[in-house]
Design an enzyme around this catalytic site. Sequence first.
Site, PDB file in Angstrom:
ATOM      1  CB  CYS A  34      -3.340  -2.771   3.286  1.00 39.55           C
ATOM      2  SG  CYS A  34      -4.169  -4.278   2.772  1.00 39.55           S
ATOM      3  CB  CYS A 104     -10.714  -4.017   0.261  1.00 33.68           C
ATOM      4  SG  CYS A 104      -9.881  -2.487   0.723  1.00 33.68           S
TER       5      CYS A 104
HETATM    6 FE1  FES Z   1      -6.267  -3.858   3.009  1.00 35.28          FE
HETATM    7 FE2  FES Z   1      -8.737  -3.106   2.691  1.00 35.28          FE
HETATM    8  S1  FES Z   1      -7.073  -1.855   3.215  1.00 35.28           S
HETATM    9  S2  FES Z   1      -7.935  -5.041   2.393  1.00 35.28           S
END
Ligand code: FES
Length: 148
Positions: A34, A104
């Site tokens: 991400c 996360c």
């Molecule tokens: Fe990357 Fe939450 S989407 S830490």
Amino acid sequence: MAYSEKVMDHFNNPRNVGEMEDPSGVGTVGNAKCGDIMRMYLDIDENGVIREAKFKTFGCGAAVATSSMATELVKGKTVQEALEVTNKAVMEALDGLPPVKVHCSLLAEEAIHAALWDYCEKSGVKIEGLEKPVSDIGEKEEAAEEDY
Ligand code: FES
């Protein structure tokens, strides 16, 4: 997707945001998937008690909320007890996270471990059960989602 009130509170009013000059330990971890990054600073006294914890994150709302809660949970604990602040413990303290956001919370756990690891290297202290942290949590994430 629904967030608990506690998640919203820690997202809107994150605790312990900032940097620390001359920390006892500092660790940075990221998630290549991400692109989010978190840095954790710990101030640890001579008895191995965490006096202060600060964090900075370039991450999503759940990363902000979990690191905020994680810093609150490690404060006042010994470095050994801080290992019990797992991503599950942080999620429980926040009344849960939506399943797609579980990864996360791993960023928060791993950032604490990275800061503790740095502290051990600097001070020569050994923390039983602390494993060398990874700088990219991408691989751990799949395992965590499976057992959630
Ligand atoms: Fe990357 Fe939450 S989407 S830490």
